[in-house]
Design an enzyme around this catalytic site. Structure first.
Site, PDB file in Angstrom:
ATOM      1  N   HIS A 335      12.668  37.422  13.798  1.00 23.84           N
ATOM      2  CA  HIS A 335      13.248  36.663  14.913  1.00 23.84           C
ATOM      3  C   HIS A 335      12.179  36.410  15.984  1.00 23.84           C
ATOM      4  O   HIS A 335      11.972  35.278  16.425  1.00 23.84           O
ATOM      5  CB  HIS A 335      14.431  37.456  15.489  1.00 23.84           C
ATOM      6  N   HIS A 339      10.109  32.798  17.287  1.00 23.99           N
ATOM      7  CA  HIS A 339      10.020  32.166  18.611  1.00 23.99           C
ATOM      8  C   HIS A 339       8.627  31.566  18.800  1.00 23.99           C
ATOM      9  O   HIS A 339       8.465  30.510  19.419  1.00 23.99           O
ATOM     10  CB  HIS A 339      10.294  33.185  19.720  1.00 23.99           C
ATOM     11  N   TYR A 350      13.975  26.633  26.449  1.00 28.43           N
ATOM     12  CA  TYR A 350      14.841  27.811  26.350  1.00 28.43           C
ATOM     13  C   TYR A 350      15.967  27.753  27.379  1.00 28.43           C
ATOM     14  O   TYR A 350      16.196  28.705  28.126  1.00 28.43           O
ATOM     15  CB  TYR A 350      13.979  29.060  26.538  1.00 28.43           C
ATOM     16  N   GLU A 359      17.215  29.833  19.897  1.00 28.19           N
ATOM     17  CA  GLU A 359      17.701  31.157  19.484  1.00 28.19           C
ATOM     18  C   GLU A 359      18.193  31.136  18.030  1.00 28.19           C
ATOM     19  O   GLU A 359      17.940  32.055  17.254  1.00 28.19           O
ATOM     20  CB  GLU A 359      18.825  31.613  20.413  1.00 28.19           C
ATOM     21  N   ASP A 419      24.913  31.316  27.775  1.00 31.25           N
ATOM     22  CA  ASP A 419      23.614  31.939  27.556  1.00 31.25           C
ATOM     23  C   ASP A 419      23.110  31.513  26.171  1.00 31.25           C
ATOM     24  O   ASP A 419      23.898  31.387  25.233  1.00 31.25           O
ATOM     25  CB  ASP A 419      23.781  33.462  27.627  1.00 31.25           C
ATOM     26  N   HIS A 421      21.754  33.010  23.838  1.00 36.27           N
ATOM     27  CA  HIS A 421      22.062  33.896  22.715  1.00 36.27           C
ATOM     28  C   HIS A 421      23.476  33.692  22.190  1.00 36.27           C
ATOM     29  O   HIS A 421      23.836  34.228  21.146  1.00 36.27           O
ATOM     30  CB  HIS A 421      21.865  35.358  23.112  1.00 36.27           C
TER      31      HIS A 421
END
Ligand SMILES: [Zn+2]
Length: 515
Positions: A335, A339, A350, A359, A419, A421
């Site tokens: 992960h 990025h 982002y 994400e 958000d 995420h």
């Protein structure tokens, strides 16, 4: 390192806002004159509207990818009167023989010529400082930019504010301050952090090492010389390079501090191998240079983060008393490094929908790295971070993202306010449907938002489509609608229009309400 991080926060800004790569000549096809960069700019100006061809518009080369059939995809950063145009990045597609095949971009707005800033840089910096919640805030860089959106462009200051969050994560907050009104237009964090914890359960694996001065360094010579450092509880610098006199690192227990270092080295190596062997990508920047890894960051730190400015990955030890093991599992390593791949390709900003796609890209490739490893101690799954929680509850689910209580399963017009995420949910859900399909399977139980049934095409094809979409068609402000277009373009390139794969991409997006 803190100082270095703050200073090179500018480099982070530069990566997103300005040219990170000097133009380089690429081999031209026979009978075609000029390097790919020069030809791409000429073709773009010839085929685009007045905005891109206007005086004062200039471009720098960010990346060139060439397909087996000679098609070139030339990724450009855009400037107007010498100022970076945020959101103005574009990919020019040239067929063999310099044939125009179109361009991918988030928006084509033409900046106004030579606008004047009413606000001083010092005033903008004060506004940006107040926007950060980190402690020890300092401005590490500021520059004037054109910020493009659907309505046009606005002159703004991009201010980078350094500092440290309460949980110990360093911050490099980018704040866009309107240069006329002082309004904050947008902000995003340059240090990508997770809410994940990782285990040290990958078993006994081989790690690269280098013998130097009678000791073995945890330094992988076959994968860009990726080194692993022990921060020994520190939060800056590189601490100590992990070394061993026996060429054995760690013993599988947390009593031995090299155990998590071995996890990090294994995660870096597996991720490197995945990108190289599956996608032909030579490291995060595709330049053969490895990122380095740092373990034992701070004390009881329940997170892991990637930073563009140090080009490094950092892992906390977790906090067993709170149910968190060290955050060094394979899917978290994959992960984090992904990025870096996103930063060096599409550069998905982002925040908002592009942040959710950023994400999701990391969740997708972190998952594919875990499957690629084929390690019986950590078999592949579509759950993010399940390995690092002592209660076995994952941080995120791909089959039905809302099972975490916060993520969205389906796209809606308000998704971009979540958000990142959690706004990743519909893209993770899309990927699961594309790879595995709807309904119940060994990996989960995935509903569709439109009641349809989707039959999956497998991880290999789904991963190839997402990778090509990310590296060839997505740009810094790609939205969910743009991601549908980008993945359909990728599926068309790889499998043809009307192929099962192409049709499944369309069906899987529709199944998460992206039409
Ligand atoms: Zn992430």
């Amino acid at each position: 390192m803190r100082r270095t991080t703050l200073l090179s926060g500018l480099a982070t800004a530069a990566l997103l806002a300005t040219a990170a790569t000097a133009p380089t000549a690429a081999a031209a096809a026979p009978g075609v004159s000029g390097d790919a960069f020069t030809r791409a700019v000429a073709q773009l100006k010839a085929h685009s509207g007045a905005g891109l061809a206007a005086d004062g518009q200039s471009f720098t080369l960010r990346q060139i990818a060439t397909d087996a059939d000679g098609t070139e995809h030339v990724r450009l950063n855009r400037y107007s009167d010498g100022l970076p145009v945020l959101g103005g990045d574009v990919v020019v597609h040239l067929g063999k023989g310099n044939v125009w095949r179109g361009a991918s971009q988030s928006m084509a707005a033409a900046p106004q010529r030579a606008p004047k800033a009413k606000l001083s840089q010092a005033a903008a910096s004060r506004i940006a400082l107040a926007a950060s919640t980190a402690t020890g805030r300092t401005v590490s860089g500021a520059q004037l930019v054109h910020d493009a959106d659907q309505a046009g462009t606005t002159l703004a200051y991009e201010v980078v504010v350094g500092g440290t969050y309460a949980d110990g994560t360093p911050s490099e907050l980018h704040v866009l301050v309107d240069a006329s009104t002082g309004t904050i237009r947008d902000s995003w964090e340059g240090v990508v952090r997770e809410g994940t914890g990782n285990t040290y359960h990958s078993g006994s694996v081989s790690v690269g090492s280098v013998l130097s001065g009678g000791t073995y360094q945890l330094n992988d010579p076959n994968r860009g010389s990726g080194k692993t450092y022990d921060l020994n509880g520190g939060t800056s610098g590189t601490g100590t390079l992990v070394t061993s006199t026996s060429n054995v690192f760690g013993d599988g227990t947390l009593a031995n501090r090299q155990t998590t270092a071995a996890d990090a080295a294994y995660g870096a190596a597996t991720t490197w191998d995945y990108y190289k062997n599956v996608h032909g990508r030579n490291g995060i920047r595709n330049d053969g240079v490895a990122a380095y890894s740092r373990v034992h960051y701070s004390t009881n730190y329940v997170n892991a983060f990637w930073s563009d400015s140090c080009f490094c990955m950092t892992y906390g030890d977790g906090d067993l008393s709170q149910g968190w093991e060290p955050l060094t599992s394979l899917d978290i390593a994959g992960h984090e490094m992904s990025h870096g791949v996103t930063s060096n390709t599409a550069g998905l900003r982002y925040s908002g929908e592009s942040g959710g796609l950023n994400e999701a890209t990391s969740d997708i490739f972190g998952t594919l790295v875990e499957f690629y490893a084929n390690n019986p101690k950590d078999p592949g799954d579509y759950q993010i971070g399940v390995e690092v929680k002592t209660n076995g509850v994952p941080l995120r689910y791909m089959d039905k993202p809302s099972k975490d209580g916060r993520s969205a399963d389906c796209w809606s017009s308000s998704l971009g306010r979540l958000d990142v995420h959690y706004s990743s949910g519909p893209a993770n859900h899309f990927f699961y449907l594309l790879a595995v399909g709807s309904g119940s399977s060994a990996y989960g139980n995935s509903p569709t938002c439109n009641g349809s049934t989707v039959t999956g095409i497998g991880n290999a094809k789904a991963g190839a489509i997402w990778y090509r979409a990310l590296t060839t068609y997505m740009t810094s402000r790609t939205t969910y609608a743009g991601a549908r277009t980008a993945t359909l373009s990728a599926a068309k390139d790889l499998y043809g229009t009307g192929s099962v794969e192409y049709n499944t991409v369309a069906a899987a997006w529709s199944a998460v309400s992206v039409n």
